[in-house]
Scaffold this motif. Sequence first.
Motif, short mmCIF file in Angstrom:
data_model
loop_
_atom_site.label_atom_id
_atom_site.label_comp_id
_atom_site.label_asym_id
_atom_site.label_seq_id
_atom_site.Cartn_x
_atom_site.Cartn_y
_atom_site.Cartn_z
N ASN A 202 -1.38 9.01 -6.41
CA ASN A 202 -2.30 8.04 -6.93
C ASN A 202 -3.26 7.91 -5.89
OD1 ASN A 202 -1.65 5.37 -5.61
ND2 ASN A 202 0.08 5.71 -6.58
N VAL A 203 -4.52 7.32 -6.10
CA VAL A 203 -5.56 6.86 -5.27
C VAL A 203 -5.93 5.48 -5.57
CG1 VAL A 203 -7.84 7.54 -4.32
CG2 VAL A 203 -6.17 9.26 -4.96
N GLU A 204 -6.09 4.58 -4.57
CA GLU A 204 -6.64 3.31 -4.61
C GLU A 204 -7.84 3.28 -3.84
OE1 GLU A 204 -3.64 0.52 -4.04
OE2 GLU A 204 -2.09 1.43 -5.60
N ILE A 205 -9.11 2.52 -4.40
CA ILE A 205 -10.21 2.61 -3.71
C ILE A 205 -10.43 0.92 -3.72
CG2 ILE A 205 -12.72 2.92 -3.50
CD1 ILE A 205 -11.84 5.80 -4.68
N LEU A 206 -10.68 0.33 -2.36
CA LEU A 206 -11.32 -0.84 -2.60
C LEU A 206 -13.11 -0.75 -2.07
CD1 LEU A 206 -8.39 -2.79 -0.47
CD2 LEU A 206 -9.19 -2.79 -2.88
N PRO A 207 -13.88 -1.24 -2.92
CA PRO A 207 -15.25 -1.12 -2.58
C PRO A 207 -15.55 -2.52 -1.99
CG PRO A 207 -14.79 -0.62 -5.03
CD PRO A 207 -13.48 -1.13 -4.53
N GLY A 208 -16.54 -2.24 -0.85
CA GLY A 208 -16.75 -3.42 -0.26
C GLY A 208 -15.92 -3.63 1.13
N ALA A 209 -16.41 -4.65 1.84
CA ALA A 209 -16.05 -5.35 3.06
C ALA A 209 -14.34 -5.51 2.95
CB ALA A 209 -16.47 -6.38 3.56
N SER A 210 -13.77 -4.69 3.64
CA SER A 210 -12.19 -4.87 3.73
C SER A 210 -11.58 -4.84 5.00
CB SER A 210 -11.50 -3.76 3.02
OG SER A 210 -11.90 -3.38 1.63
N SER A 211 -12.37 -5.47 6.09
CA SER A 211 -11.71 -5.40 7.32
C SER A 211 -10.80 -6.59 7.65
CB SER A 211 -12.94 -5.89 8.44
OG SER A 211 -13.89 -4.69 8.54
N ALA A 212 -10.74 -7.69 6.61
CA ALA A 212 -9.64 -8.70 6.92
C ALA A 212 -8.33 -8.10 6.81
CB ALA A 212 -10.02 -9.86 5.65
N LEU A 213 -7.93 -7.02 6.22
CA LEU A 213 -6.79 -6.56 6.06
C LEU A 213 -6.54 -5.14 6.92
CD1 LEU A 213 -5.21 -7.09 2.74
CD2 LEU A 213 -4.67 -8.18 4.81
N TYR A 214 -7.69 -4.34 6.91
CA TYR A 214 -7.80 -2.99 7.48
C TYR A 214 -8.60 -2.92 8.60
CZ TYR A 214 -5.39 -1.98 2.85
OH TYR A 214 -4.42 -2.09 1.93
N GLY A 215 -9.20 -3.81 9.27
CA GLY A 215 -9.64 -3.88 10.59
C GLY A 215 -11.15 -2.95 10.66
N ALA A 216 -11.26 -2.59 11.89
CA ALA A 216 -12.57 -1.78 11.97
C ALA A 216 -12.82 -0.68 11.05
CB ALA A 216 -12.63 -1.62 13.43
N ASN A 217 -14.32 -0.78 10.79
CA ASN A 217 -14.76 0.25 10.04
C ASN A 217 -14.43 0.40 8.66
OD1 ASN A 217 -15.32 1.21 12.64
ND2 ASN A 217 -13.77 2.78 12.78
N ALA A 218 -13.68 -0.56 8.07
CA ALA A 218 -13.42 -0.88 6.65
C ALA A 218 -14.79 -1.70 6.10
CB ALA A 218 -12.34 -1.40 6.26
N TYR A 219 -16.01 -1.33 6.37
CA TYR A 219 -17.19 -1.93 6.37
C TYR A 219 -17.53 -1.97 4.70
CZ TYR A 219 -22.08 -3.25 7.34
OH TYR A 219 -23.19 -3.98 7.53
N ASN A 220 -17.86 -0.62 4.33
CA ASN A 220 -18.26 -0.52 2.80
C ASN A 220 -17.02 -0.51 1.98
OD1 ASN A 220 -20.89 -0.30 3.74
ND2 ASN A 220 -21.15 1.93 3.31
#
Length: 968
Positions: A202-220
């Motif tokens: 499966n594939v899961e996609i989180l649109p939008g800022a996700s740095s709170a859990l995934y750190g640097a570069n999870a900007y979009n």
Amino acid sequence: MLKRQLVMIVFTLCASMAFAQVKIKGVVYNEYLEPFYNAKITSGSNIAVSDFNGQFTITVEGALPQEIEVAAFGHQTEYVEIIKPNQKVNVILKESYLLDQVVISASRVPERIIESPVTIERFGLTDIRRTSSNSFYDGLANLKGIQSNEGGYGYKSINTRGFSDFANSRFVQMVDGMDTAVPALNYSAGNLSGVSELDINNVEILPGASSALYGANAYNGILLMNTKNPFDFTGVSTLFKTGVTSQELAGNNLFYDLSTRMAYKFSDAFAAKVNFSYYEANEWLANDTRNKLIDTNEITTGSINNPLNYDGINIYGDEFNRSISVQDIGRRFFNVNLPQDARVSRTGFAERDLLMDEKSKNLKFSASLHYRPFKDESLELILTGRLGLGNNLLQGNSSRISQRDYYIGQYKFEVKGDNFYVRTYYTNNDAGNTYNLDATGAILTFRSGLNNTAGNWGVDYLIGLQNNGVDFNNITADISVLERARAYADSFGFQPGTNEFDAAFNSVTSTLITEGGSKIFDKSSYTHVDGNYNFASLLDNWADVQIGGSFRQYNPNSRGTIFNDATEAIQVNEYGFYTQVQKKLLDERLKLTGSIRYDKSQNFDGNYSPRFAVNYALGEDKNHIIRASYQTGFRNPTIQEQYLFNQPGRKINVGTSGDNLDRIAIGTEITLTFPGQPDLTGGIINGHDIINNSLLTESVYTTGTFIKSDHEEIKPEEVRTIELGYRSMFPITDTNNISIDVNGFYSFHNDFVFFQDVVTPKIGKVYPFGNRQLTAAELADPFIQAGRIVDGVLVWDAYAEFAFTNVHPTTGELLVQEFNIITNSKSKVNSYGASIALNTKIFGTFDLGLNYSYIDFRVEDRDNGFFEPNFNTPKHTVKGQFGNDNLFKNFGFSVNGRWLDKYRWVSPFVKGDVASRTVIDAQVNYRIPSIKSKFKIGGTNLLGKEYLVAPGTGQIGKLYYISWIIND
């Protein structure tokens, strides 16, 4: 007595039967009463998996009755009560409604999509089976709010919420927890080293800022691809696919695609799998000859005989040294004064002339060993290796790249349990025989000249004009004269298709950029460690309380062809820590989620990334959920943006981290003597001169406003997002629901990273325009008097004045240098958007899905009009899906369509408008259970109108395919 003994014997036998281990056999079916493969059956600690015929056997321990659980991703879980030994079990698994499916990525804990605190998109096994696209990765383009930028046949870049190009460093992509970013690029190369079609779960996609859990570069946003565990998915699967790509430029060409997956469960403690896949196809070729130097919201069609500057998008070498100054050549070599604007571009070479071959090729291999010491999921050790290699075309930030014989490898060891994981992995890459198309064309063109004398093309062109009767004192020439002069100059250069051209081409592309060629050397790597622990079980499930952290060390190695590492190695360390608390209240209707993360990169200050979300469930079944969230994200500048230092053309690309600027010293010392004035000494430009002593290039050569650059050393980007959403499932009939997912967001962006052209004098000093009035003493200084003064304000002194308006009187070299620096914009950028998705069944068994997305942005300019964000996203997008998995017995079909509004594409390589497009994909499939096979025939872009994703890429044409999947 005898009766009492008989009673005891019967009672004992019954009790022993009740507590004995019994084997239960059964069959699992789908809604169409077809055997269901790989369903998971659980009884206590015992687990079984249904085979290709849907059959299973599981041991039930303890007293009866007991329940067994039958589950599969994308389907509703069923519970069957076992009340007697030898009970026959038949189970029908129904598909889960989309919002009822379970995801993990949004909160790092399992939860239904409908309960997710933020927007999330999921592409599961059912979606993969139904997709009409050429691959599951292509099928992601049909999800709500997801954009796929197709840079070539094999290279695709996934993004959400705008602000990206093919070098999409604002979006993170992972496979089983491993970041797939290429070490030298710091962004993912699509699925070139990712997952096989047969191994994707499966594939899961989180649109939008996700740095709170995934750190640097999870900007979009972030994309997580999860593969099939060999404990759950065993057997041998094979995929054969072939077909035809059709493009006006390349014609009709066959392609081939082969995949195989082998997984075996040796015991309840040990399992393993191996994946292999390979494809070969003709590239979508590029032949865009529009002039990218002329940009009036639309790239203007140019001509190679245009006397003004011409830089064809897919023409390489024509842009070398800002085209030929016919005036300068006429003055130096012919002793005539020609008009000031008499400039003409070299001819250059078409992209197709500079390709070693036109094929895109990709081989992927992966293997993993899984060990469960307690024979259950409470603890699992995983050792994984995966690699990708091949050839493809890539459109980078400032040039097109021909990647040849590249290699990407990843190796991971992970330990995970019910409430924790710890993993470490190592990623390395090798550019192989990759070369830069801009540099290749520029060098081959520069070597063109009479008797192959380097740099004399302009002289030959003037001779050609002279030979055709042009009077230099009264230039009037029709197009035919210009064409004959060009043909004369070109006749001394390399002609594609000749042995001389082939020899020169092979020499240039096999020589490193640092040694005068166009070959890129890159053997970079990074090491990553991260972990997470959930304290919920220790807190009696009072709340989910998680902590986690990560560490990464980059080790770029380009020998100076990409980075400024020719004489001094580069090493960059990053680390981060986070915590999250999630709590349900009010009869589990209210869910609160709060998290915060701290990240630090050695070249920048630390960043805090908080997130807070609240969900509330309405309705008796809690199936109407409203949500609100505040999210933050940031992006550390990539290694390229920090340490870039190369010169593919006339400009030198420079990353502006302080460490990189300290390494730069360009040129040699020169001294110029003038009667009655002090000597002019200079010639060497250091990194801090580029930042502190430059003018904006366009302000010098285009607008004439002469604006001093006030850009600073690069720093991280930041985004803050407010989001509202609503998810619900409404019953239509007793057996059918309609699901709805609505969301809207507003984002505030700071410190956007972008490329800025500046020009720096080798001698003299540049002053801030409009900074202050000059003093009387300064005005009396002869060198300031000789400099440029605008409204009584000094723009540059006499040294810089001489540098900007002259060349070296002896050598003829330019006394200024152009740079393409990577820095932060001072402009304020906000983006906003909304989307809605509906999914249901109609006419009983037909699947119908529709979604619409709107997104836009606004800019408050603080960069003198020279900053334009690379939003690169259509404002309106409409997508739809219609199909039936079982229209007739064993026969199904699916149709996907999407319409994308026109949009503007902005990158350092090219700017221009992209037309709107409508794309229709379709497939029909037929299953033959007796040979465990599924056949599929389909096509993409069936309307047949070729389209561009961005200026400079190949036109995307039609593709037809037939595939055969065998599951054993």
